[in-house]
Design an enzyme around this catalytic site. Sequence first.
Site, PDB file in Angstrom:
ATOM      1  N   PHE A  77       5.503   3.208   4.425  1.00 22.23           N
ATOM      2  CA  PHE A  77       5.734   4.645   4.599  1.00 22.23           C
ATOM      3  C   PHE A  77       4.684   5.207   5.559  1.00 22.23           C
ATOM      4  O   PHE A  77       4.343   6.376   5.504  1.00 22.23           O
ATOM      5  CB  PHE A  77       5.625   5.385   3.256  1.00 22.23           C
ATOM      6  N   CYS A  93       4.087   3.831   9.201  1.00 30.89           N
ATOM      7  CA  CYS A  93       4.191   3.656  10.642  1.00 30.89           C
ATOM      8  C   CYS A  93       4.495   4.999  11.306  1.00 30.89           C
ATOM      9  O   CYS A  93       5.522   5.618  11.026  1.00 30.89           O
ATOM     10  CB  CYS A  93       5.298   2.640  10.964  1.00 30.89           C
ATOM     11  N   ASN A 103      -2.595   3.651   6.793  1.00 28.50           N
ATOM     12  CA  ASN A 103      -1.854   3.159   7.938  1.00 28.50           C
ATOM     13  C   ASN A 103      -2.473   3.845   9.162  1.00 28.50           C
ATOM     14  O   ASN A 103      -3.497   4.512   9.059  1.00 28.50           O
ATOM     15  CB  ASN A 103      -0.362   3.491   7.784  1.00 28.50           C
TER      16      ASN A 103
END
Lengths: 463, 423
Positions: free
Chosen positions: B135, B137, B202
Amino acid sequence: MGARTLTETGTETGTETGTEIGDIAAGRLDATRLAENFADAHPPLTPAQAVVEANRCYFCHDAPCVEACPTGIDVPSFIRKIATGNPRGSARTILEANILGGSCARVCPTEELCERACVHTAQEHKPIQIGALQRHATDWLMAQGTAPFARAAATGRKIVVVGAGPAGLACAHGLARHGHDVTIFEMRPKPGGLNEYGIAAYKVADDYAQREIAFILTIGGITIEYDKALGRDFTLDTLRRDFDAVFLGLGLAGVNALGLDGEEFTSVRDAIDFIAELRQMPKDSVAVGRRVVVIGGGNTAIDAATQARRLGAEEVTIVYRRGPEHMTATGKEQQWAQTNNVRIRYWAAPTCLFGEETTLTDVEFARTKLDPSGQLTLTDETFVLTADMLLKAIGQTFVSTPIQRADDVPAVRNGRIVVDAERRTTLPGVYAGGDCVPGADLTVTAVQDGKLAAAAIHRQLIG
Amino acid sequence: MANLTANFAGIRSPNPFWLASAPPTDKAFNVARAFKAGWGGVVWKTLGEDPPIVNVSSRYGGVSYNGTRVAGFSNIELITDRPLQVNLDEIKQIKRDWPDRAVVVSLMVPCTEDSWQRILARVEDTACDGVELNFGCPHGMSERDMGSAVGQVPEYVEMVTRWCKQHTRMPVIVKLTPNVTDILAPAAAAKRGGADGVSLINTLQAITGVNLDLMAPEPVVDGLGSHGGYCGPAVKPIALRMVADIARAMPNLQVSGIGGISVWRDAAEFIALGAANVQVCTAAMHRGFKIVEDMIDGLANWMDDKSWPSIEAMRARAIRNYVHWSDLNLNYKTVARIDQDLCIKCGLCHIGCEDTSHQAIAALRVDGQRRYEVIDAECVGCNLCFLACPVDGCITMVRQNTEAAVLTWDHHPNNPLRKEAAA
């Protein structure tokens, strides 16, 4: 003790016998070896190396390296500009303070000046390679072929500079920037002074001295007249009459002698002449002895000895009357000579030159020591070195005759022209700088003299 | 010897060093090399539905700082561009060959329950150790309503997590995007959805630089550029803060720390702030898999020196000291001390303070020698000189007034909303 043949004295030499005496020849090495030996001894940093090195710099406040530079180059700023990819700005920062920054990058004893002061020397004994970075930046700008500075509007003022060495060139450039017209009288056929005639070829390879001067002269407003000597073609009086101001960058025209019989042997030379010949003539035409002895302890001795080796001399020995710590050649220079297989013998002075007819064969030395009062004295202990050639590098002297052929003469004290902080002589309108005034005899100090004098002359003329 | 075994979300690995879902874990070839080098686990590069996506040439951008390469790193690569079955077959074989290592599979499919159910069934067949829901990128896939487009909406995070927990027996890890205002919101959503753990951060949406000749953002693709996902050492401080916030607010939620981890000390810091393990990518892409040898060795040696017997023993130990600003002691006072014997006279302590701070370091000349001295009365103990000084140990911040009682903003007389001391 006079010039004698060794057999007359009965002294044992301890060196090989039966060899040919006076073995002096040009072209001892083939052209390829000679080209290698006289190429750039310290090749430039690659761009990548320069950036890595530049990034090591701390960008110090009140940086000790700046203070250690006789011309006060803003070292942290020029290095930062290399790191940030601003080579033009970097070179201008250097040249603003020292228009011969390219030469100084090559010949300055940085290990005694900026690099010794570098805080990295205190931290980890590995200073920033300031000289190499300075070369990187100035080389870059020279390769662009554009002048770093523009000339101000012409003022109509005329200044004469005597001597196209580093001091004279720096003074001329500073004046030209202000819009003054400068005439340089140079007694030699080429400009550059010691940069052209007095420094080892591998330090300023690829005709660097002349290329740099051409670069400096692109500013315009500077005319050089060659083969014009003070006291011969004109006098200080005529210069003061014909120009608004005079700068004397006369250098040191005299050399010290050993004061021994036998100095007239054909292969007993002044090292400075040997060095000049190496700069002006094809290397394969310069004669060198098979066994060479160099007397002296300065950079001239190092440059002569090392180049003698690189010309193909088999045995080269520098003999210096004091210890390594007393040499004016830096430790790095001494190591450089030793790396070139030059032997340095300390604490010995020549006492006798032996020869056969006009040919030098051997040199006798007495060991020296300091007596209890600190005076250098000869001892009874002697040794003899077989030599085909002897190079004298025991100092140069200021020759005042040219300035004295005038009604008004500036003061000379202790063999140098007296100047004040702005490089004014005692004669109104006459300034001087470089080796002919007191202070360290370095390219960088000569440039500073010329720079300060130019500023002072400008103030005098324009106010 | 310290026990480096890690247990994150019920997944055990011989050490806490995993390779994050990224190019290093795209193929069996790379993963086998990684395991051979000693990595404790991998999160396989994100799988999606067939047909596979297509990647561009010119995928990475880097930030060099003072000659240090890849201080920051970004990519505009998408998920795996290989067919799903190829990846699944390789994952199965790798897990069979390396049963002691953790093999987690990253997934990203459209936001429908069917899609997730379908792929989970196929992934489960590989016998991998768990799945990580991508969840995070922030480029390319997010424009297709996947990746951070999901991660930025807590309701979607919770919904998809719940679907996955319903449709697989495998541990479900939710990888969070840092491109949000409040990291606690998606973390709490993942927890509500039943996630076994979260992994973060991320990448951050970023432009690593501008090509000033082409006038285009880096990395340039045929004259054009789009924003990428930023990572590497430059983002570590951001990641530490987000990991710590979650660990402090939700101590029972398992966290895998990601973001600029390059050396063992980075890992120790993430673990101290609550991470049960760490994931690495940029450092491996910069220097290869061999870096893990020192990561393992360095962490073990440090733990031995500090007498930490296990990862779990030291985990979250710094969280108790991670407080809100208003809990800080306003009576704490330090001043800088300069060790004159170590000082190399660079003057950086002086000029930073003089130009930008408190004029508390005097630049003196004593017998012509530079000397920098702290003016105690002006020094506010800000640490700037201590940070700028290039000599370790030369400047220290020394505590003053150790006798003073603790005084926080909540009780400070200058605070109009101060809490009065109990009568």
